[in-house]
Write an enzyme that holds these catalytic residues in place. Structure first.
Site, PDB file in Angstrom:
ATOM      1  N   HIS A 132      -0.118 -44.614   2.808  1.00  0.00           N
ATOM      2  CA  HIS A 132      -1.522 -44.343   3.139  1.00  0.00           C
ATOM      3  C   HIS A 132      -2.116 -45.604   3.752  1.00  0.00           C
ATOM      4  O   HIS A 132      -1.969 -46.692   3.186  1.00  0.00           O
ATOM      5  CB  HIS A 132      -2.336 -44.052   1.874  1.00  0.00           C
ATOM      6  CG  HIS A 132      -1.985 -42.822   1.135  1.00  0.00           C
ATOM      7  ND1 HIS A 132      -2.716 -41.657   1.231  1.00  0.00           N
ATOM      8  CD2 HIS A 132      -0.995 -42.561   0.240  1.00  0.00           C
ATOM      9  CE1 HIS A 132      -2.197 -40.737   0.427  1.00  0.00           C
ATOM     10  NE2 HIS A 132      -1.157 -41.259  -0.188  1.00  0.00           N
ATOM     11  N   ASN A 188       2.071 -44.104  -3.334  1.00  0.00           N
ATOM     12  CA  ASN A 188       2.220 -43.534  -4.659  1.00  0.00           C
ATOM     13  C   ASN A 188       3.684 -43.121  -4.847  1.00  0.00           C
ATOM     14  O   ASN A 188       4.280 -42.553  -3.938  1.00  0.00           O
ATOM     15  CB  ASN A 188       1.295 -42.325  -4.809  1.00  0.00           C
ATOM     16  CG  ASN A 188      -0.164 -42.715  -4.629  1.00  0.00           C
ATOM     17  OD1 ASN A 188      -0.587 -43.779  -5.059  1.00  0.00           O
ATOM     18  ND2 ASN A 188      -0.931 -41.861  -3.960  1.00  0.00           N
ATOM     19  N   HIS A 191       5.589 -41.775   2.004  1.00  0.00           N
ATOM     20  CA  HIS A 191       4.466 -41.976   2.928  1.00  0.00           C
ATOM     21  C   HIS A 191       3.633 -43.171   2.504  1.00  0.00           C
ATOM     22  O   HIS A 191       3.456 -43.435   1.322  1.00  0.00           O
ATOM     23  CB  HIS A 191       3.595 -40.717   3.030  1.00  0.00           C
ATOM     24  CG  HIS A 191       3.135 -40.169   1.725  1.00  0.00           C
ATOM     25  ND1 HIS A 191       3.927 -39.400   0.907  1.00  0.00           N
ATOM     26  CD2 HIS A 191       1.944 -40.268   1.076  1.00  0.00           C
ATOM     27  CE1 HIS A 191       3.254 -39.052  -0.176  1.00  0.00           C
ATOM     28  NE2 HIS A 191       2.051 -39.576  -0.105  1.00  0.00           N
ATOM     29  N   CYS A 207       8.190 -32.815   6.317  1.00  0.00           N
ATOM     30  CA  CYS A 207       9.234 -32.492   7.302  1.00  0.00           C
ATOM     31  C   CYS A 207       8.715 -31.403   8.250  1.00  0.00           C
ATOM     32  O   CYS A 207       8.991 -31.447   9.456  1.00  0.00           O
ATOM     33  CB  CYS A 207      10.526 -32.049   6.617  1.00  0.00           C
ATOM     34  SG  CYS A 207      11.462 -33.404   5.877  1.00  0.00           S
TER      35      CYS A 207
HETATM   36  P1  5GP Z   1       0.170 -38.480  -2.340  1.00  0.00           P
HETATM   37  O1  5GP Z   1      -0.788 -37.976  -3.373  1.00  0.00           O
HETATM   38  O2  5GP Z   1       1.494 -37.775  -2.412  1.00  0.00           O
HETATM   39  O3  5GP Z   1       0.290 -39.978  -2.303  1.00  0.00           O
HETATM   40  O4  5GP Z   1      -0.491 -38.146  -0.944  1.00  0.00           O
HETATM   41  C1  5GP Z   1      -0.302 -36.964  -0.255  1.00  0.00           C
HETATM   42  C2  5GP Z   1      -1.373 -36.912   0.815  1.00  0.00           C
HETATM   43  O5  5GP Z   1      -1.025 -35.899   1.733  1.00  0.00           O
HETATM   44  C3  5GP Z   1      -2.765 -36.576   0.272  1.00  0.00           C
HETATM   45  O6  5GP Z   1      -3.676 -37.627   0.583  1.00  0.00           O
HETATM   46  C4  5GP Z   1      -3.124 -35.270   0.983  1.00  0.00           C
HETATM   47  O7  5GP Z   1      -4.479 -35.179   1.366  1.00  0.00           O
HETATM   48  C5  5GP Z   1      -2.198 -35.265   2.184  1.00  0.00           C
HETATM   49  N1  5GP Z   1      -1.829 -33.944   2.627  1.00  0.00           N
HETATM   50  C6  5GP Z   1      -1.400 -32.915   1.843  1.00  0.00           C
HETATM   51  N2  5GP Z   1      -1.154 -31.829   2.588  1.00  0.00           N
HETATM   52  C7  5GP Z   1      -1.409 -32.169   3.882  1.00  0.00           C
HETATM   53  C8  5GP Z   1      -1.325 -31.467   5.116  1.00  0.00           C
HETATM   54  O8  5GP Z   1      -0.958 -30.283   5.199  1.00  0.00           O
HETATM   55  N3  5GP Z   1      -1.686 -32.139   6.239  1.00  0.00           N
HETATM   56  C9  5GP Z   1      -2.098 -33.445   6.210  1.00  0.00           C
HETATM   57  N4  5GP Z   1      -2.425 -34.009   7.365  1.00  0.00           N
HETATM   58  N5  5GP Z   1      -2.166 -34.148   5.053  1.00  0.00           N
HETATM   59  C10 5GP Z   1      -1.835 -33.522   3.902  1.00  0.00           C
HETATM   60 ZN    ZN Z   2      10.473 -34.313   4.024  1.00  0.00          ZN
END
Ligand code: 5GP
Ligand code: ZN
Length: 119
Positions: free
Chosen positions: A108, A93, A106, A10
């Site tokens: 990917h 995920n 999100h 957010c």
């Molecule tokens: P999850 O593990 O929740 O599926 O993926 C979260 C993703 O968010 C990870 O791939 C991580 O690298 C990315 N991420 C975490 N913090 C930040 C941030 O501050 N900026 C950006 N651009 N990506 C982030």
């Molecule tokens: Zn949010």
């Protein structure tokens, strides 16, 4: 629109935390992952704070459709190679056992020439 002032994504949507933006409209935001696994790695997210796929209902059908329809266009725009020799992975995920770290829904999108760091 629902937002969570403590949520990392957010804060990225609002610009409070900077990101490399890929796309934005009224309902959807997309930006490069800070820690890419692949030559191309960006995230597509709803602007509304929806914590995960586990929170999706029929009320979200139009939003989910719009996000999915953006994926092929943004993947090519960001440098994924064309299907079928190229392509990409689309990953969501969900929850602790699904490996979700950021609790804002999100998608990917990972692509580009292999080998990749992960995935
Ligand atoms: P999850 O593990 O929740 O599926 O993926 C979260 C993703 O968010 C990870 O791939 C991580 O690298 C990315 N991420 C975490 N913090 C930040 C941030 O501050 N900026 C950006 N651009 N990506 C982030
Ligand atoms: Zn949010």
């Amino acid at each position: 629109m629902t937002t969570d002032s403590k949520c990392l994504f957010c804060k990225i949507i609002s610009g409070q935390i900077p990101s490399r933006k890929v796309y934005e409209d009224e309902e959807v935001f997309a930006f490069h992952d800070i820690n890419p696994w692949a030559p191309v790695h960006f995230l597509v997210i709803p602007k509304a704070h929806i914590p995960s796929m586990a929170h999706i209902t029929e009320d979200h059908t139009a939003l989910m459709g719009r996000m999915m329809a953006l994926v092929p266009k943004l993947a090519l725009q960001e440098g994924c190679n064309p299907y079928p020799e190229g392509g990409y992975r689309l990953v969501t995920n969900t929850g602790a056992e699904g490996g979700q770290e950021v609790r804002h829904l999100h998608f990917h999108i990972m692509g580009g020439s292999r080998p990749w760091l992960r995935g």
